[in-house]
Design a protein around this motif. Sequence first.
Motif, PDB file in Angstrom:
ATOM      1  N   LEU A   1       0.826  -1.216   0.000  1.00  0.00           N
ATOM      2  CA  LEU A   1       0.000   0.000   0.000  1.00  0.00           C
ATOM      3  C   LEU A   1       0.850   1.252   0.000  1.00  0.00           C
ATOM      4  O   LEU A   1       0.496   2.265  -0.632  1.00  0.00           O
ATOM      5  CB  LEU A   1      -0.918  -0.021   1.230  1.00  0.00           C
ATOM      6  N   ILE A   2       2.004   1.221   0.704  1.00  0.00           N
ATOM      7  CA  ILE A   2       2.916   2.378   0.713  1.00  0.00           C
ATOM      8  C   ILE A   2       3.445   2.628  -0.698  1.00  0.00           C
ATOM      9  O   ILE A   2       3.541   3.785  -1.148  1.00  0.00           O
ATOM     10  CB  ILE A   2       4.071   2.131   1.709  1.00  0.00           C
ATOM     11  N   ALA A   3       3.815   1.555  -1.392  1.00  0.00           N
ATOM     12  CA  ALA A   3       4.322   1.703  -2.769  1.00  0.00           C
ATOM     13  C   ALA A   3       3.274   2.346  -3.667  1.00  0.00           C
ATOM     14  O   ALA A   3       3.577   3.251  -4.464  1.00  0.00           O
ATOM     15  CB  ALA A   3       4.758   0.341  -3.308  1.00  0.00           C
ATOM     16  N   LEU A   4       2.034   1.873  -3.579  1.00  0.00           N
ATOM     17  CA  LEU A   4       0.960   2.464  -4.387  1.00  0.00           C
ATOM     18  C   LEU A   4       0.729   3.921  -4.018  1.00  0.00           C
ATOM     19  O   LEU A   4       0.475   4.764  -4.896  1.00  0.00           O
ATOM     20  CB  LEU A   4      -0.330   1.662  -4.210  1.00  0.00           C
TER      21      LEU A   4
ATOM     22  N   PHE B   1      -1.386  14.044   4.205  1.00  0.00           N
ATOM     23  CA  PHE B   1      -2.011  12.883   4.852  1.00  0.00           C
ATOM     24  C   PHE B   1      -1.360  11.578   4.399  1.00  0.00           C
ATOM     25  O   PHE B   1      -1.092  10.686   5.192  1.00  0.00           O
ATOM     26  CB  PHE B   1      -3.508  12.886   4.529  1.00  0.00           C
ATOM     27  N   GLY B   2      -1.075  11.470   3.082  1.00  0.00           N
ATOM     28  CA  GLY B   2      -0.511  10.241   2.564  1.00  0.00           C
ATOM     29  C   GLY B   2       0.874   9.953   3.119  1.00  0.00           C
ATOM     30  O   GLY B   2       1.175   8.838   3.553  1.00  0.00           O
ATOM     31  N   LEU B   3       1.765  10.972   3.112  1.00  0.00           N
ATOM     32  CA  LEU B   3       3.134  10.792   3.620  1.00  0.00           C
ATOM     33  C   LEU B   3       3.128  10.531   5.129  1.00  0.00           C
ATOM     34  O   LEU B   3       3.907   9.720   5.636  1.00  0.00           O
ATOM     35  CB  LEU B   3       3.980  12.025   3.300  1.00  0.00           C
ATOM     36  N   ASP B   4       2.261  11.216   5.826  1.00  0.00           N
ATOM     37  CA  ASP B   4       2.165  11.002   7.279  1.00  0.00           C
ATOM     38  C   ASP B   4       1.711   9.575   7.582  1.00  0.00           C
ATOM     39  O   ASP B   4       2.203   8.926   8.511  1.00  0.00           O
ATOM     40  CB  ASP B   4       1.186  12.018   7.870  1.00  0.00           C
ATOM     41  N   ASN B   5       0.794   9.074   6.768  1.00  0.00           N
ATOM     42  CA  ASN B   5       0.319   7.704   6.939  1.00  0.00           C
ATOM     43  C   ASN B   5       1.447   6.701   6.661  1.00  0.00           C
ATOM     44  O   ASN B   5       1.597   5.698   7.364  1.00  0.00           O
ATOM     45  CB  ASN B   5      -0.855   7.458   5.996  1.00  0.00           C
ATOM     46  N   MET B   6       2.270   6.990   5.625  1.00  0.00           N
ATOM     47  CA  MET B   6       3.426   6.123   5.343  1.00  0.00           C
ATOM     48  C   MET B   6       4.370   6.058   6.545  1.00  0.00           C
ATOM     49  O   MET B   6       4.812   4.975   6.945  1.00  0.00           O
ATOM     50  CB  MET B   6       4.208   6.674   4.137  1.00  0.00           C
TER      51      MET B   6
END
Length: 592
Positions: free
Chosen positions: A509-512, A558-563
């Motif tokens: 999921l991180i890659a996507l 939000f996406g980077l923080d989630n990663m």
Amino acid sequence: MRITCLVSILLLLGLSKTLAFTHPKISVLAAYTIDRDSKWQLVEAKQKNFKIFVENQKINLGYNRDDAVWCYFRFKNEDTHKEVAKWLCFDNYHIDSLSIFDGNQMVLMGDRTKGRGAFMSALTYELKLGPGEERILWVKIKKQTSFLEFSFRLTSFTELENQSSSKIALVAFFIGIAFLLLMINGILLLMTRKRLYAYYICYSLLTVCYVVITMNFAKHLLFPNLLLLSEARIFSGALWYVALSYFLCCFLDLKGHQFFKYRLINFLCIVNLFIVLLSATLLWIYPNADFRYLFISGYVLFMLLIIVLFWASVTHLRIERDQAIYALLAFAPQLVWGGTLILETFEFIPYALGGNWMVFASLYEVFLFGVVLSRNYVEVFFRNTELMKEVILEKENSLRTINHVQLRERRNIANIIHDNVGSKIAHIIHLFDMKNTKLAKQNISELASDIRDISHKILPKALDEGALVSSLRSQIAILNAGLDDAEIELFCYDFPERIEQKWVYDMYLIALEAISNALKHGKAHLVTIEFYKYTDSYHFQFTDDGCGFDVLQTSLGFGLDNMEKRVGYYHGHFEISSVENEGTVIQIVIPV
């Protein structure tokens, strides 16, 4: 802290002054002679040659094994009209035995007797002289196997009562403060299990014992029938300083910072404990043995410990300044008192600081260290509380992030089902209504294939077997097929085709997410994914040639923080570097 030290010193200086009293109505003639080995009886003593001495003159025999001093006193009431009542005082209240011969009456008091003075401040004997009356007293003073010094004075009942009351109040106040601090640090010991608090409790208890015995509190109020208080005073003093030495070693962490001084202090303490044990054993087996060299050795060790501890505290100023200042502030009064005591014992100086100084110095020292230890724990407690709040806040943020991710994924799934599955199901129903079974079956087969594709896009089945690389390659192939002016590349270096690790789902999921961010926000034309396998870790790098951004000025989305949170859950390392108009690089390291 400074105010406490200043007040203690000022009170100490005020209380340690020697007051001189005049007795205009009583004339005194006093003389003494030394009885080696205590062989004389009163009849023999009266026939010896005596030396004159006066009030407050200190008679110092130094160390003696079994000597005694015979004193002659002649008192005369110069007032021929009134009776005069005074008290004869001997200021050394640790005399082993004081025998007063007044006519046919003999009074016995002292540490090795069951008798005691009427007042705590001195060994005393009441004198009542009628108008013009003259009286002669003979006094035998004995201090066995120790240093003997004493002086005498005449004073009033009121003065003695005031002195004793002040001393009782002072010692009681000291005991109360000490036990309050002991209770607090005892609780801290149970909570933290740290040796420092145990050392403090041991040191404080021995300080209380030494002060209670030295200030005559034990003999006068607690144990009047105990006959070995002189020895208990010496032994408790030695043990007290050993406990103080170990406490300061732990307080300053000398073992970690000044190992040589730590070893030296440890050696001196062990020798001191050996001397205490040997002296106690000899005293039990041979009460009349010569302890001269053992006592002298003990005093020498005491002085060496003072010097080494002071040296270590001064050196520690360069290591931990605050701790060293606390040690020096608390240790300085003790250094002055102990130094003058030893110098006076060996007759290098005529007088040492009085007992009040010792009480105030010990009280100040115990109070300062007790407050410092309690304050340190309170600071650590509040610091831990703040850390707990941060941990709780971080967990709340993580939960919010997880909820946002779940909500976003559910919306994506709902959109896919609505746009693809929902419309085809409606078309199939319409075909059944039109009796077109053949075309309906064909649409049902297409729908099953679409559902499998959707399932694979959401989370490929191959991930259950650890096939991270193949799952990503399949997804990247689908993505590249739909891109016109961009390309995604995947390279693996010694990276296994199958990984039995829990993080394969999150890494997929991180890659996507990284690909989506590079294409959507970075406007990248080339996205390069590189996987590396090392002995102790897995490395993942995502590079794009997009527009980039200023990492210092722009907060993570939000996406980077989630990663970052996903990587942190597996104790990994997440790092992002980006330059405007030059692209972005994301590096992830997860330990094996």
